[in-house]
Design a protein around this motif. Structure first.
Motif, mmCIF file in Angstrom:
data_model
loop_
_atom_site.group_PDB
_atom_site.id
_atom_site.type_symbol
_atom_site.label_atom_id
_atom_site.label_comp_id
_atom_site.label_asym_id
_atom_site.label_seq_id
_atom_site.Cartn_x
_atom_site.Cartn_y
_atom_site.Cartn_z
ATOM 1 N N LEU A 265 -13.031 10.570 -1.285
ATOM 2 C CA LEU A 265 -12.538 9.854 -0.101
ATOM 3 C C LEU A 265 -11.197 10.369 0.401
ATOM 4 N N THR A 266 -10.457 11.078 -0.436
ATOM 5 C CA THR A 266 -9.077 11.412 -0.059
ATOM 6 C C THR A 266 -8.771 12.900 0.048
ATOM 7 N N SER A 267 -9.555 13.757 -0.569
ATOM 8 C CA SER A 267 -9.189 15.170 -0.646
ATOM 9 C C SER A 267 -9.644 15.946 0.585
ATOM 10 N N SER A 268 -8.740 16.749 1.094
ATOM 11 C CA SER A 268 -9.074 17.581 2.260
ATOM 12 C C SER A 268 -10.128 18.620 1.903
ATOM 13 N N GLU A 269 -10.147 19.054 0.623
ATOM 14 C CA GLU A 269 -11.125 20.052 0.196
ATOM 15 C C GLU A 269 -12.561 19.537 0.286
ATOM 16 N N LEU A 270 -12.741 18.204 0.323
ATOM 17 C CA LEU A 270 -14.083 17.617 0.357
ATOM 18 C C LEU A 270 -14.441 17.052 1.728
ATOM 19 N N LEU B 198 -9.677 0.533 -2.028
ATOM 20 C CA LEU B 198 -10.607 0.795 -0.936
ATOM 21 C C LEU B 198 -10.084 0.237 0.379
ATOM 22 N N ILE B 199 -9.559 -0.987 0.355
ATOM 23 C CA ILE B 199 -9.044 -1.599 1.584
ATOM 24 C C ILE B 199 -7.934 -0.741 2.179
ATOM 25 N N ARG B 200 -7.087 -0.225 1.323
ATOM 26 C CA ARG B 200 -6.001 0.629 1.820
ATOM 27 C C ARG B 200 -6.541 1.953 2.352
ATOM 28 N N LEU B 201 -7.608 2.469 1.717
ATOM 29 C CA LEU B 201 -8.214 3.707 2.196
ATOM 30 C C LEU B 201 -8.889 3.522 3.554
ATOM 31 N N LEU B 202 -9.355 2.306 3.814
ATOM 32 C CA LEU B 202 -9.986 2.036 5.114
ATOM 33 C C LEU B 202 -9.010 2.237 6.266
ATOM 34 N N GLU B 203 -7.718 2.237 5.953
ATOM 35 C CA GLU B 203 -6.694 2.414 6.983
ATOM 36 C C GLU B 203 -6.272 3.879 7.141
ATOM 37 N N THR B 204 -6.920 4.774 6.373
ATOM 38 C CA THR B 204 -6.567 6.194 6.433
ATOM 39 C C THR B 204 -7.449 6.916 7.450
ATOM 40 N N PRO B 205 -7.091 8.156 7.812
ATOM 41 C CA PRO B 205 -7.910 8.923 8.762
ATOM 42 C C PRO B 205 -9.349 9.128 8.311
ATOM 43 N N THR B 206 -9.599 9.098 7.014
ATOM 44 C CA THR B 206 -10.965 9.294 6.511
ATOM 45 C C THR B 206 -11.932 8.295 7.126
ATOM 46 N N PHE B 207 -11.496 7.061 7.290
ATOM 47 C CA PHE B 207 -12.358 6.002 7.832
ATOM 48 C C PHE B 207 -12.011 5.647 9.276
ATOM 49 N N ALA B 208 -11.441 6.606 9.989
ATOM 50 C CA ALA B 208 -11.119 6.347 11.403
ATOM 51 C C ALA B 208 -12.384 6.030 12.198
ATOM 52 N N TYR B 209 -13.488 6.750 11.884
ATOM 53 C CA TYR B 209 -14.744 6.503 12.596
ATOM 54 C C TYR B 209 -15.207 5.068 12.406
ATOM 55 N N LEU B 210 -15.014 4.544 11.197
ATOM 56 C CA LEU B 210 -15.451 3.179 10.894
ATOM 57 C C LEU B 210 -14.640 2.171 11.703
ATOM 58 N N ARG B 211 -13.346 2.395 11.794
ATOM 59 C CA ARG B 211 -12.498 1.460 12.549
ATOM 60 C C ARG B 211 -12.846 1.495 14.036
ATOM 61 N N ALA C 40 -2.094 -8.515 -0.902
ATOM 62 C CA ALA C 40 -1.739 -7.636 0.217
ATOM 63 C C ALA C 40 -2.986 -7.055 0.858
ATOM 64 N N ALA C 41 -3.991 -6.732 0.042
ATOM 65 C CA ALA C 41 -5.220 -6.158 0.572
ATOM 66 C C ALA C 41 -5.929 -7.148 1.496
ATOM 67 N N PHE C 42 -5.920 -8.440 1.118
ATOM 68 C CA PHE C 42 -6.528 -9.474 1.965
ATOM 69 C C PHE C 42 -5.868 -9.497 3.337
ATOM 70 N N LYS C 43 -4.562 -9.442 3.337
ATOM 71 C CA LYS C 43 -3.826 -9.500 4.604
ATOM 72 C C LYS C 43 -4.099 -8.271 5.457
ATOM 73 N N ILE C 44 -4.205 -7.099 4.801
ATOM 74 C CA ILE C 44 -4.467 -5.862 5.552
ATOM 75 C C ILE C 44 -5.832 -5.925 6.219
ATOM 76 N N LEU C 45 -6.860 -6.306 5.442
ATOM 77 C CA LEU C 45 -8.213 -6.339 5.986
ATOM 78 C C LEU C 45 -8.357 -7.446 7.030
ATOM 79 N N ARG C 46 -7.764 -8.612 6.780
ATOM 80 C CA ARG C 46 -7.853 -9.706 7.759
ATOM 81 C C ARG C 46 -7.190 -9.300 9.063
ATOM 82 N N THR C 47 -6.049 -8.626 8.973
ATOM 83 C CA THR C 47 -5.363 -8.165 10.183
ATOM 84 C C THR C 47 -6.237 -7.195 10.956
ATOM 85 N N ARG C 48 -6.907 -6.300 10.231
ATOM 86 C CA ARG C 48 -7.783 -5.346 10.911
ATOM 87 C C ARG C 48 -8.947 -6.057 11.591
ATOM 88 N N LEU C 49 -9.551 -7.032 10.910
ATOM 89 C CA LEU C 49 -10.705 -7.722 11.485
ATOM 90 C C LEU C 49 -10.318 -8.592 12.675
#
Length: 724
Positions: free
Chosen positions: A480-485, A555-568, A596-605
């Motif tokens: 989920l995080t490596s540029s090589e993948l 995972l919740i924090r990763l959802l805020e990264t460029p990897t999951f930009a399409y999902l957002r 903190a993860a709850f607050k991040i995901l709730r804010t996104r939703l």
């Protein structure tokens, strides 16, 4: 004896033993005259009698003055004999040599003087006694009396002159004598020996270079002498020999290479520098002669590459490159196994530079002699695997390149990953500190899809469920995080519309079942949102523990990264991506509200357009979808868009049987639950057993720390109060 007494007057004999030097000198002059007359008369018998008298009655006398007189008398007799002296040297020289070890320093002094005068007379005929004279001079050069030393030096210079002009000198007989004395530590003896080596080397007719291996080690030994003068003399002699080697068509490199290898490891920096300089020249000049010695030479070079002296490091690196560029085949004496063993031994060196060059050698051998290296693979594989824990990132990257080179064959590729996983299993810190680096680099070198597929196959059969879960979580995070993948992630995103993506999804799914959060992440990445939601709802109480919540937080924090930009961005179309919303809300419901993860995901939703929940129908512009009525239409058949986005129902799509996959996941999770219960029972039994041997106070204290089903006190804050 009686004849001699009648020949030499009693007064002369008496003065010859007098304590006064002048009287002894005058008596010796008279002896010279008498012998000269006898020589003219060719009366060899009387001459011999006179010499015997001087020897027996004087040089071997217990009286020091007699011995002094005898030595002066023998020298005078030699002068009187002139051209006939050579015929009587067997009588004259031995008693003089015997006097060199006399306890009286004055006697030793007169012995030097006597032999000097004898040598001046006989010159080249003197050579037959050279070895005995050399031995005597070697001892006298370190004499405790300065006057004796001075006299010995004068005699030494004369003997050198005689030797250099003589055609009777035998270097073959002299070399053993020299070799025996080369390791003497006395500075005066060392100067004496170096002087002789230099003089003999200057004689065109004497081939000292051919015998250099016999005394080369001794010369190198002198380079670390405490005397600057001796070091300088030894260095000068070595420099001259090296120049001769460069200009000589025939040199015995092999024997000398063995000596240089030993000296390259000397404690003295100047000795190391000189040795590595010689090795550098040998590698350039030696050619095929040095091939059998490559392993030994490499063993000397590798430590010098990390030497504290810059000059040594530079010469060692140059020599290393020169050695590595030489082309030789095993049939020509090139011992791949020996060189490989040397490189392997230096992988445990304390110096990073040495370890790096050792790996470069293994890599070079793999390129040039692959089959031979692979035949020794069992000898080096453990050492290579240990290198994964090296403190240097550069070393780790290089050892991975070596692994990748070995793993070009399918068999070795599989074995590499098996050994790698075993290493991670034995050393958890290796996985934590270097796991990501190792996996990412292998993906670059061997192909990300190939590596992940093979790792998945191996982990499916892993009997240690705890390790399998940890390893899958690590691989998932890297995915989920490596540029090589990134290409691997793009392929997974097309799992619903692309056969290659579907195959990869299937390949990873089986092992990803070891971790609920890894499966959920995989589904979100593959855009199989309904299956993600189904997996979330299939979780039971035992699954939602501290470890699960930590992984969910990541995972919740990763959802805020460029990897999951399409999902957002898909959240902008809530009517089209209903199952995505349901999956995300499912995750939200599993999180403690104060985390903190709850607050991040709730804010996104909260940013999802509110009209999506008002019952409006949102039609796709292309009208490819007809069942987009939201949760109320979950009984509709499956449908996949061209973008690979699953609609409300996912039973079978693009050949993926989600029902079967769900059963597979649930089966694996059940195994994990049973394993956890078994461990808990075992731990409880162990605690109970230990309590029987503890005092009541210790028992109560231990019982308060053994409830592993309870989170730490800092996390026990009631429903919804878990802090991550």
């Amino acid at each position: 004896m009686a004849d001699a007494l009648s020949i030499i007057p009693a007064g002369v004999l008496r003065n010859l033993a007098d304590k006064l030097y002048e009287k002894r000198k005058n008596a010796a002059l008279e002896v010279e005259g008498i012998v000269k007359q006898l020589a003219t008369a060719a009366d060899r018998e009387k001459i011999s009698a006179v010499i015997n008298l001087l020897t027996e009655e004087f040089t071997y006398s217990p009286q020091a003055n007699h011995r002094k007189g005898g030595l002066i008398g023998l020298a005078a007799a030699t002068v009187g004999l002139t051209t006939e002296a050579a015929q009587h040297l067997e009588q004259i020289v031995p008693p003089v040599l015997h006097s060199f070890s006399d306890q009286d320093s004055r006697v030793r002094y007169y012995a030097c003087e006597a032999l000097y005068n004898i040598a001046k007379v006989v010159r080249g005929d003197f050579i037959v006694f050279f070895n005995q004279i050399f031995d005597a001079l070697c001892k006298l050069s370190a004499d405790s009396d300065a006057n004796v030393q001075s006299a010995a030096h004068l005699l030494d210079r004369l003997v050198k002159d005689i030797v250099t002009e003589s055609d009777q000198f035998s270097i073959e007989e002299f070399i053993p004598l020299l070799r025996e004395r080369m390791n003497v530590l006395n500075p005066f003896v060392r100067q004496f020996l170096v002087g002789w080596i230099t003089v003999l080397d200057s004689v065109p007719d004497i081939d000292m270079l051919g015998f250099l291996p016999d005394f080369l080690d001794g010369l190198f030994n002198m380079l670390s002498d405490s005397s600057h003068e001796i070091r300088q003399q030894a260095d000068s002699a070595l420099s001259e020999f090296l120049l001769e080697i460069k200009n000589s068509p025939s040199v015995d490199y092999g024997r000398m290479a063995e000596i240089l290898v030993q000296r390259a490891c000397a404690a003295d920096a100047f000795t190391r520098q000189t040795a590595i300089t010689w090795i550098n020249e040998f590698v350039k000049l030696g050619g095929d002669q040095l091939v059998p010695y490559y392993a030994d030479i490499l063993g000397a070079i590798l430590p010098c590459i990390s030497d504290k002296e810059e000059k040594i490091r530079n010469v060692a690196r140059e020599t290393n490159e020169e050695l590595r560029s030489f082309k030789a085949a095993p049939g020509e004496g090139f011992d791949v196994g020996a060189i490989l063993a040397v490189a392997k031994s230096h992988l445990s060196s304390e110096w990073e530079g040495t370890r790096i060059e050792a790996l470069h050698w293994i890599s070079a051998l793999l390129r040039k002699h692959r089959s031979e290296v692979l035949s020794f693979l069992s000898d080096i594989v453990d050492t290579l695997l240990k290198a994964h824990s090296d403190s240097s990132d550069e070393v780790v990257l290089l050892v991975l390149e070596v692994h990748a080179c070995i793993a070009q064959d399918t068999k070795h590729f599989h074995n590499l990953l098996v050994h790698l996983l075993q290493n991670f299993q034995k050393d958890n810190s290796l996985l934590e500190k270097r796991g990501a680096l190792i996996i990412r680099r292998l993906c670059v070198l061997l192909g990300a899809q190939t590596v992940y597929r093979e790792l998945s196959v191996i982990l499916q059969k892993e009997p240690d469920l705890d390790f399998a879960s940890i390893m899958v979580q690590a691989l998932n995070l890297i995915l989920l995080t490596s540029s090589e993948l990134s290409e691997l992630r793009e392929l997974l995103k097309k799992s619903l519309v692309n056969s290659a993506g579907k195959d990869l999804f299937h390949a990873l799914y089986a092992s990803w079942c070891h971790s609920p959060m890894a499966i959920i992440s995989l589904c979100l990445l593959a855009q199989t949102y309904q299956h993600a939601s189904t997996v979330i709802q299939s979780l039971v109480e035992e699954d939602i523990n501290i470890k699960f919540l930590v992984q969910l937080d990541k995972l919740i924090r990763l959802l805020e990264t460029p990897t999951f930009a399409y999902l957002r961005l898909q959240l902008l179309e809530p009517g089209r991506y209903t199952w995505l919303l349901k999956a995300l809300y499912g995750l939200l419901m599993l999180l403690p509200q104060q985390s903190a993860a709850f607050k991040i995901l709730r804010t996104r939703l909260k940013t999802v357009p509110s009209y999506s929940f008002s019952g409006e129908q949102h039609q796709n512009k292309s009208q490819e979808t007809s069942n987009t009525g939201g949760p109320n239409h979950m009984d509709s058949g499956p449908n996949c868009t061209q973008d690979g986005v699953a609609q409300d129902v996912e039973i079978m799509c693009n050949g993926i049987n989600f029902a079967s996959r769900l059963q597979q996941f649930q089966k694996m999770q059940q195994e994990h639950r049973e394993h956890a219960k078994s461990q808990a029972r075992f731990k409880k039994a162990s605690v109970s057993l230990s309590k029987e041997t503890l005092s009541p106070e210790e028992s109560r204290e231990q019982s308060s720390t053994t409830d592993t089903n309870q989170p730490p006190k800092s996390l026990r804050k009631g429903p919804g109060q878990l802090q991550l």
